[in-house]
Scaffold this motif. Structure first.
Motif, PDB file in Angstrom:
ATOM      1  N   SER A 147      50.929  46.146  40.286  1.00 36.73           N
ATOM      2  CA  SER A 147      49.909  45.443  41.050  1.00 36.73           C
ATOM      3  C   SER A 147      49.058  44.563  40.141  1.00 36.73           C
ATOM      4  N   TYR A 148      48.362  43.650  40.784  1.00 38.86           N
ATOM      5  CA  TYR A 148      47.461  42.743  40.086  1.00 38.86           C
ATOM      6  C   TYR A 148      46.363  43.521  39.375  1.00 38.86           C
ATOM      7  N   HIS A 166      38.360  46.905  43.979  1.00 40.30           N
ATOM      8  CA  HIS A 166      38.623  45.474  43.791  1.00 40.30           C
ATOM      9  C   HIS A 166      39.210  44.874  45.072  1.00 40.30           C
ATOM     10  N   PRO A 167      38.785  43.656  45.457  1.00 37.89           N
ATOM     11  CA  PRO A 167      39.292  43.054  46.700  1.00 37.89           C
ATOM     12  C   PRO A 167      40.799  42.773  46.690  1.00 37.89           C
ATOM     13  N   ASP A 168      41.406  42.670  45.511  1.00 33.62           N
ATOM     14  CA  ASP A 168      42.850  42.427  45.428  1.00 33.62           C
ATOM     15  C   ASP A 168      43.626  43.696  45.080  1.00 33.62           C
ATOM     16  N   ALA A 169      43.067  44.843  45.414  1.00 30.04           N
ATOM     17  CA  ALA A 169      43.686  46.121  45.041  1.00 30.04           C
ATOM     18  C   ALA A 169      45.087  46.295  45.625  1.00 30.04           C
ATOM     19  N   ASN A 170      45.385  45.621  46.727  1.00 26.07           N
ATOM     20  CA  ASN A 170      46.710  45.791  47.344  1.00 26.07           C
ATOM     21  C   ASN A 170      47.664  44.638  47.028  1.00 26.07           C
TER      22      ASN A 170
END
Length: 192
Positions: A147-148, A166-170
């Motif tokens: 993942s990012y 974090h908003p980009d956790a997925n």
């Protein structure tokens, strides 16, 4: 929160003659079979994520026994080769569906798979559905998320605690389908 669960699991007993589904509470003799356990989480709009994860475990069920027989017959395929080829074929199948059907555009899936042979275990992993080894008194994470935020943790930009919120956790860096190529982590053999 999603209204539908896109996670699909699989438990199989495999030998040279047949494949048996174990289901949630299946039983099988440990000495006579190999075992395959897998979990896949779909991604994509509408129902395509659920479709991608179901196709993924369906392909494991369909393709693994053939690869198992070739490996058992000594056709030059080792465990890493079998698992790598299996993942590549699933990725190609999902990519073909994604290109062929508008409703499948953007679909993909994670896959974490364990292959247990007498005394040994082998793993294949793409995405962020984790594999853990549970022993008396300990739980060890075997796989690393693709993942990012995991990349940011590895780079020292985020702590694991910061990554959880974090908003980009997925956001995935690797998955089945959705990209031209797939890179899979294959681990093992490791003693059980």
């Amino acid at each position: 929160m999603r209204t539908n669960n896109e996670d699909v699991f699989l438990a199989l007993a495999v030998d040279g003659h047949e494949v048996r589904y174990l289901g949630k509470t299946g039983r099988a003799s440990l000495g006579a079979s190999d075992f395959v356990f897998a979990v896949s989480d779909g991604m994509g709009g509408a129902k395509s994520g659920e479709f991608a994860s179901r196709i993924t475990v369906d392909r494991v069920t369909r393709l693994f026994p053939r690869a198992f027989r070739l490996s058992a017959a000594g056709m030059g395929m080792g465990f890493a080769d079998v698992l790598g080829e299996l993942i590549t074929q699933i990725h190609e199948d999902l990519s073909r569906l994604e290109r062929s059907y508008e409703e499948c555009a953007g679909m993909g899936a994670t896959l974490s798979l364990g292959w247990f042979t007498p005394g040994w275990m082998h793993f294949a992993h793409v995405g962020d559905s984790r594999v853990y080894r549970i022993r008396p008194g300990s739980v060890e994470q075997v796989t690393k998320d693709h993942s990012y935020v995991q990349k940011m943790i590895d780079s020292g930009i985020l702590t694991p605690e910061q990554a959880e919120a974090h908003p980009d956790a997925n956001m995935l860096m690797r998955c089945l389908g959705g990209r031209p190529d797939v890179e899979v982590d294959v681990m093992g053999p490791e003693p059980m």
